[in-house]
Design an enzyme around this catalytic site. Structure first.
Site, PDB file in Angstrom:
ATOM      1  N   ASN A 227       0.900  -1.158   0.000  1.00 11.04           N
ATOM      2  CA  ASN A 227       0.000   0.000   0.000  1.00 11.04           C
ATOM      3  C   ASN A 227       0.936   1.204   0.000  1.00 11.04           C
ATOM      4  O   ASN A 227       1.265   1.771   1.033  1.00 11.04           O
ATOM      5  CB  ASN A 227      -0.883   0.011   1.243  1.00 11.04           C
ATOM      6  CG  ASN A 227      -1.873  -1.153   1.223  1.00 11.04           C
ATOM      7  OD1 ASN A 227      -2.375  -1.538   0.167  1.00 11.04           O
ATOM      8  ND2 ASN A 227      -2.151  -1.723   2.386  1.00 11.04           N
ATOM      9  N   LYS A 304       0.863  -3.445  -6.062  1.00  9.64           N
ATOM     10  CA  LYS A 304      -0.487  -3.871  -5.678  1.00  9.64           C
ATOM     11  C   LYS A 304      -1.432  -2.921  -6.400  1.00  9.64           C
ATOM     12  O   LYS A 304      -1.449  -1.726  -6.115  1.00  9.64           O
ATOM     13  CB  LYS A 304      -0.642  -3.757  -4.157  1.00  9.64           C
ATOM     14  CG  LYS A 304      -2.053  -3.959  -3.623  1.00  9.64           C
ATOM     15  CD  LYS A 304      -2.065  -3.956  -2.083  1.00  9.64           C
ATOM     16  CE  LYS A 304      -3.468  -4.079  -1.519  1.00  9.64           C
ATOM     17  NZ  LYS A 304      -3.463  -4.163  -0.043  1.00  9.64           N
ATOM     18  N   GLU A 308      -8.115  -3.628  -2.760  1.00  9.95           N
ATOM     19  CA  GLU A 308      -8.325  -2.931  -1.500  1.00  9.95           C
ATOM     20  C   GLU A 308      -8.149  -1.410  -1.637  1.00  9.95           C
ATOM     21  O   GLU A 308      -7.477  -0.777  -0.845  1.00  9.95           O
ATOM     22  CB  GLU A 308      -7.377  -3.481  -0.432  1.00  9.95           C
ATOM     23  CG  GLU A 308      -7.625  -4.939  -0.131  1.00  9.95           C
ATOM     24  CD  GLU A 308      -6.794  -5.495   1.028  1.00  9.95           C
ATOM     25  OE1 GLU A 308      -7.340  -6.339   1.756  1.00  9.95           O
ATOM     26  OE2 GLU A 308      -5.637  -5.093   1.197  1.00  9.95           O
ATOM     27  N   ARG A 341       1.210  -8.135  -8.245  1.00  7.73           N
ATOM     28  CA  ARG A 341       0.491  -9.031  -7.328  1.00  7.73           C
ATOM     29  C   ARG A 341      -0.866  -9.471  -7.876  1.00  7.73           C
ATOM     30  O   ARG A 341      -1.586  -8.678  -8.503  1.00  7.73           O
ATOM     31  CB  ARG A 341       0.287  -8.348  -5.966  1.00  7.73           C
ATOM     32  CG  ARG A 341       1.600  -8.083  -5.258  1.00  7.73           C
ATOM     33  CD  ARG A 341       1.365  -7.358  -3.957  1.00  7.73           C
ATOM     34  NE  ARG A 341       1.109  -8.210  -2.828  1.00  7.73           N
ATOM     35  CZ  ARG A 341       0.167  -8.013  -1.926  1.00  7.73           C
ATOM     36  NH1 ARG A 341      -0.685  -7.006  -2.044  1.00  7.73           N
ATOM     37  NH2 ARG A 341       0.030  -8.814  -0.896  1.00  7.73           N
ATOM     38  N   ARG A 353     -15.011 -14.667  -2.983  1.00  5.53           N
ATOM     39  CA  ARG A 353     -13.730 -13.969  -3.085  1.00  5.53           C
ATOM     40  C   ARG A 353     -12.594 -14.859  -3.577  1.00  5.53           C
ATOM     41  O   ARG A 353     -11.658 -14.421  -4.234  1.00  5.53           O
ATOM     42  CB  ARG A 353     -13.371 -13.464  -1.684  1.00  5.53           C
ATOM     43  CG  ARG A 353     -12.908 -12.109  -1.672  1.00  5.53           C
ATOM     44  CD  ARG A 353     -12.203 -11.694  -0.445  1.00  5.53           C
ATOM     45  NE  ARG A 353     -10.771 -11.897  -0.519  1.00  5.53           N
ATOM     46  CZ  ARG A 353      -9.997 -11.652  -1.542  1.00  5.53           C
ATOM     47  NH1 ARG A 353     -10.506 -11.170  -2.668  1.00  5.53           N
ATOM     48  NH2 ARG A 353      -8.715 -11.859  -1.473  1.00  5.53           N
ATOM     49  N   LYS A 377      -0.342 -15.192  -3.698  1.00  5.46           N
ATOM     50  CA  LYS A 377      -0.312 -15.688  -2.323  1.00  5.46           C
ATOM     51  C   LYS A 377      -0.486 -17.204  -2.316  1.00  5.46           C
ATOM     52  O   LYS A 377      -1.115 -17.759  -3.222  1.00  5.46           O
ATOM     53  CB  LYS A 377      -1.418 -15.035  -1.483  1.00  5.46           C
ATOM     54  CG  LYS A 377      -1.138 -13.559  -1.157  1.00  5.46           C
ATOM     55  CD  LYS A 377      -2.150 -12.986  -0.169  1.00  5.46           C
ATOM     56  CE  LYS A 377      -1.846 -11.511   0.074  1.00  5.46           C
ATOM     57  NZ  LYS A 377      -2.776 -10.871   1.036  1.00  5.46           N
ATOM     58  N   ASP A 382      -6.435 -15.448   2.110  1.00  2.00           N
ATOM     59  CA  ASP A 382      -5.479 -14.513   2.691  1.00  2.00           C
ATOM     60  C   ASP A 382      -4.698 -15.099   3.854  1.00  2.00           C
ATOM     61  O   ASP A 382      -5.027 -14.838   5.005  1.00  2.00           O
ATOM     62  CB  ASP A 382      -6.235 -13.262   3.175  1.00  2.00           C
ATOM     63  CG  ASP A 382      -5.308 -12.091   3.395  1.00  2.00           C
ATOM     64  OD1 ASP A 382      -4.130 -12.205   3.037  1.00  2.00           O
ATOM     65  OD2 ASP A 382      -5.763 -11.062   3.908  1.00  2.00           O
ATOM     66  N   GLU A 404       4.003 -15.837  -2.870  1.00  2.00           N
ATOM     67  CA  GLU A 404       4.015 -14.880  -1.764  1.00  2.00           C
ATOM     68  C   GLU A 404       3.570 -15.606  -0.501  1.00  2.00           C
ATOM     69  O   GLU A 404       2.416 -16.007  -0.374  1.00  2.00           O
ATOM     70  CB  GLU A 404       3.077 -13.688  -2.038  1.00  2.00           C
ATOM     71  CG  GLU A 404       3.052 -12.685  -0.873  1.00  2.00           C
ATOM     72  CD  GLU A 404       2.236 -11.410  -1.169  1.00  2.00           C
ATOM     73  OE1 GLU A 404       2.263 -10.922  -2.323  1.00  2.00           O
ATOM     74  OE2 GLU A 404       1.578 -10.918  -0.248  1.00  2.00           O
ATOM     75  N   GLU A 410       0.151 -12.511  10.753  1.00  2.00           N
ATOM     76  CA  GLU A 410      -1.078 -11.702  10.827  1.00  2.00           C
ATOM     77  C   GLU A 410      -2.258 -12.499  11.361  1.00  2.00           C
ATOM     78  O   GLU A 410      -2.989 -12.038  12.229  1.00  2.00           O
ATOM     79  CB  GLU A 410      -1.397 -11.160   9.429  1.00  2.00           C
ATOM     80  CG  GLU A 410      -2.730 -10.424   9.357  1.00  2.00           C
ATOM     81  CD  GLU A 410      -3.034  -9.888   7.969  1.00  2.00           C
ATOM     82  OE1 GLU A 410      -2.199 -10.006   7.059  1.00  2.00           O
ATOM     83  OE2 GLU A 410      -4.134  -9.318   7.798  1.00  2.00           O
TER      84      GLU A 410
HETATM   85  O1  GCW Z   1      -3.531  -9.777   4.388  1.00  2.00           O
HETATM   86  C1  GCW Z   1      -4.166  -8.608   3.975  1.00  2.00           C
HETATM   87  C2  GCW Z   1      -3.841  -7.641   5.028  1.00  2.00           C
HETATM   88  C3  GCW Z   1      -3.611  -6.245   4.528  1.00  2.00           C
HETATM   89  C4  GCW Z   1      -2.642  -6.322   3.359  1.00  2.00           C
HETATM   90  C5  GCW Z   1      -3.304  -7.120   2.260  1.00  2.00           C
HETATM   91  C6  GCW Z   1      -2.394  -7.327   1.071  1.00  2.00           C
HETATM   92  C7  GCW Z   1      -0.887  -4.817   2.780  1.00  2.00           C
HETATM   93  O2  GCW Z   1      -4.860  -7.655   5.991  1.00  2.00           O
HETATM   94  O3  GCW Z   1      -3.079  -5.497   5.595  1.00  2.00           O
HETATM   95  O4  GCW Z   1      -2.242  -5.050   2.904  1.00  2.00           O
HETATM   96  O5  GCW Z   1      -3.632  -8.395   2.719  1.00  2.00           O
HETATM   97  O6  GCW Z   1      -1.786  -8.379   1.021  1.00  2.00           O
HETATM   98  O7  GCW Z   1      -2.293  -6.461   0.233  1.00  2.00           O
END
Ligand code: GCW
Length: 714
Positions: A227, A304, A308, A341, A353, A377, A382, A404, A410
């Site tokens: 971000n 990115k 989001e 990404r 999603r 990812k 997530d 990734e 987290e």
């Molecule tokens: O895992 C989520 C997180 C966000 C993160 C996002 C991402 C950097 O909660 O904080 O932002 O993914 O991977 O872009």
């Protein structure tokens, strides 16, 4: 002579002090004295060393050999001069001295590439020597760290012969560090980069950071959050970045930056960031040229976009390929790359999603320029405690995909919980995509071997921060370590890496090694059990993602828990077969069939793929409700066992380290209990069934747990 003695004394004293400092700062590079019997044995094999070559990288290798060997062997081991003697370590690039010229060595190094190395016990002019050699200086440094690791872990040095080269090209940390010093999803203090002090004032820790990475083969780092703040690309910040890049360079660590797609507007004064507008493309070309003029060793961009709330090419009705290619074209003349990404979020809430990344990216296969990697990812949601592998792996044969992983925990108890992540990483890497028939593992997609892609990468979202011990939880270090070792060689086993790390970090006492190894190897499954057993996912606390939150129902639907578990009077779970969202259809056969059929779906992923009745009979013969209860209880029990196994180590390891981990484990035990109690009380409203048998019942009411702020436990 006198000065040599004084220098030696200072240096031995400092290595002793270093070995005694158990605040975690030294990571896996403690160079603790090995056992007396090993010292005796190794002192005979290692009487000194010679490093051929003068580069800063080779100087580091020499320093490490001197510090490391002296401290571990308990005698001064210094650089030798003059004629070759018996039992000397000879380090240097292939061909840089008579000892390093033989065809035996060059034959072996033929395919070792730019970063591989060879460690070999051999005879030179009738003298027994050990060579550390490579095609490049950085290869020699990687070999040096491996050699020191072998000494620390008590390897037999007779007949030593190790040839190793990395399976993945870009082994990269992703720091989600903001320019104001905060870290998104960081749990170990503030950012390591003190931007306000740079470029004038340099924290000595930068060098220690680079050293730690080099020691485990990490060769790249993205300094700032995905971000991204557009200020990062201003000359003011680029000059700061250049200082870091300069410090990292001799350690073979390349610097990359996350960029905001709208930068041409934010800092360039343009009215658009449309990737097909010539002025925008021109702006990026000039910007990239400027970046390289300030940071000649620059690696490239991480992006990115359209996720989001981040801007991206879709804002202009362009594709991810249009966006990535514009940047790739600008970077290409300098050898830079784009990591684009695939973690995308639509502005509208989708039916599922999990399907979005594949839907957006698969149609673009073959459209990306050669210097673009798509960064995916490990799973489609997530970084959950357990996810099936991302269906994109294997689905874009013409495009190199990079992994990734998230090293920062987290969703896994942050820096409160001990959760060794190598088993999670391995589970994904070893999954079979069946993209080209049986054996098409994710690992083969990532290392490029499945489709012959020369450009490959593995990234890990970093867990480092300004805490003295770098990662908050001492065991967080094992995850940084495991990531580096797996990026070098994804075939290493979790247990092998754990054992190595324990010996480097704590001790080689077999009782200590086996107890800690067991704790580490059990830890991830325990976390899955007390957080999200049987395929449950995304039921953590709202926003901060710490502690249980199965009741989270407010806000954007696909950020809530109820969107994912869908508990109701009939059952629980997200139906992703043809009867539901058909996300299973994104996998190749037979994986798709296996996941979509309730009878063949692995039970550990059951509720990921199916909405299952509470009374459904599981393979054990018990009902789903009973199994959910049993798993939550097993998770709590598992943590209790970890605590008692750890406490039995008192007196066998350093007291400071012991206390630190004990406190954390006690919190984890409480947290695990709260997870179980919260989730069981919450789901019980729907199942309307009692907690089976003798299992412990939630101590408080659901209302109590719902109001509780679990963050107090951190
Ligand atoms: O895992 C989520 C997180 C966000 C993160 C996002 C991402 C950097 O909660 O904080 O932002 O993914 O991977 O872009």
């Amino acid at each position: 002579m006198k000065t040599t003695i004084v220098i030696l004394a200072i240096y031995l004293l400092s290595s002793v002090l270093q070995a005694n400092a158990k605040d975690g700062y030294d990571l896996w590079l403690k160079y603790s004295p090995v056992s007396e019997s090993l010292q005796k044995q190794d002192q005979k094999k290692i009487t000194g060393f010679k490093v051929y070559g003068e580069s800063p990288t080779l100087k580091i290798a020499g320093n490490e050999l001197q510090t490391g060997l002296s401290a571990m062997l308990g005698i001064p081991v210094t650089g030798a001069s003059g004629k070759i003697k018996d039992n000397i370590i000879v380090a240097g690039k292939l061909g840089s001295s008579a000892e390093l010229k033989s065809s035996v060595l060059s034959d072996q190094l033929k395919n070792a590439g730019e970063e591989g190395y060879l460690l070999k016990a051999m005879k030179f002019k009738n003298k027994e020597i050990i060579v550390i050699t490579a095609n490049t200086d950085i290869g020699v440094l990687y070999g040096t760290y491996q050699f020191l690791r072998l000494v620390q872990t008590g390897a037999n040095l007779d007949n030593l012969s190790v040839l190793s080269s990395p399976k993945i090209k870009v082994r990269i940390l992703n720091h989600w560090d903001n320019l104001n010093g905060s870290i998104e999803r960081g749990y170990a203090g503030q950012s390591l980069w003190t931007w306000n002090d740079l470029p004038g004032k340099v924290d000595p820790r930068y060098q220690d950071y680079a050293r730690a990475n080099a020691s485990i083969g990490i060769n790249s780092t993205v300094l700032n959050n995905v971000n991204a703040n557009p200020q990062m690309l201003t000359p003011e910040y680029l000059k700061k970045v250049a200082v870091l890049a300069g410090i990292f360079k001799p350690y073979g660590l390349k610097v990359y930056l996350s960029v905001k797609f709208s930068s041409p507007m934010n800092i360039g004064g343009l009215e658009t960031a449309d990737p097909l507008v010539p002025a925008v493309r021109e702006w990026w070309k000039k910007k990239v040229a400027e970046v390289y003029s300030i940071i000649p060793e620059f690696g490239g961009f991480l992006v990115k976009a359209n996720s989001e709330g981040q801007p991206g090419p879709q804002n202009y009705n362009r594709t991810h390929a249009d966006g990535a290619n514009m940047l790739a074209e600008a970077l290409e003349p300098f050898g830079g790359i784009v990591m684009w990404r695939a973690f995308v979020y639509d502005n509208n809430v989708p039916d599922d999603r999990a399907k979005q990344a594949l839907n957006e990216f698969k149609p673009l296969d073959g459209q990306f320029r050669k210097n673009v990697l798509i960064q995916v990812k490990n799973g489609a949601i997530d970084f959950q405690p357990r996810e099936p592998f991302h269906p994109l792996f294997g689905a874009m044969p013409k495009t190199p995909l990079m992994m990734e992983f998230q090293i920062t925990q987290e969703y896994l108890g942050q820096s409160t919980d001990l959760c060794y992540l190598a088993p999670l990483f391995k589970e994904c890497l070893e999954s079979d995509t069946y993209a080209k028939g049986k054996g098409s593992t994710v690992m083969k997609v990532i290392d490029g071997s499945l489709e012959n892609h020369p450009l490959t990468g593995m990234s890990g979202v970093a867990n480092t921060g300004s805490d003295r011990n770098w990662t908050g939880h001492l065991f967080g270090q094992s995850n940084w370590y495991a990531f580096g070792r797996l990026a070098w060689n994804p075939s290493l086993a979790s247990g092998e890496i754990a054992e190595e790390w324990i010996r480097l970090t704590f001790s080689s006492d077999p009782a200590v090694v086996s107890a800690i190894k067991k704790i580490m190897l059990d830890s991830r499954e325990n976390s899955v059990n007390y957080m999200t057993p049987l395929g449950l996912h995304h039921i953590m606390g709202n926003g901060h993602h710490f502690g249980p939150g199965p009741w989270v129902s407010r806000g954007r639907a696909d950020w809530t828990a109820i969107y994912y578990h869908k508990a109701d009077s009939i059952g629980i779970g997200f139906e992703r077969s043809l009867a539901g969202s058909n996300a299973t259809g994104q996998y190749y056969k037979p994986v798709a069939d296996k996941f979509s059929d309730l009878r063949t779906c692995p039970e550990e992923l059951l509720l990921w793929f199916h909405h299952v009745p509470w009374s459904y009979k599981m393979r054990s013969g018990k009902s789903l409700w009973e199994e959910i209860n049993l798993h939550y209880s097993a998770g709590v029990e598992g943590v209790r066992t970890m605590v008692s196994e750890w406490k039995a180590l008192q007196g066998k390891i350093d007291p400071e380290e012991f206390d630190h981990v004990t406190k954390k484990l006690e919190k984890q035990q409480q947290l695990a209990t709260w997870w179980r109690n919260s989730c069981i009380s919450y789901f019980q409203q729907f199942s309307k069934l009692p907690v089976p048998g003798n299992l412990e019942k939630p101590a408080e009411s659901l209302d109590y747990y719902m109001k509780y702020d679990f963050r107090g436990l951190k």
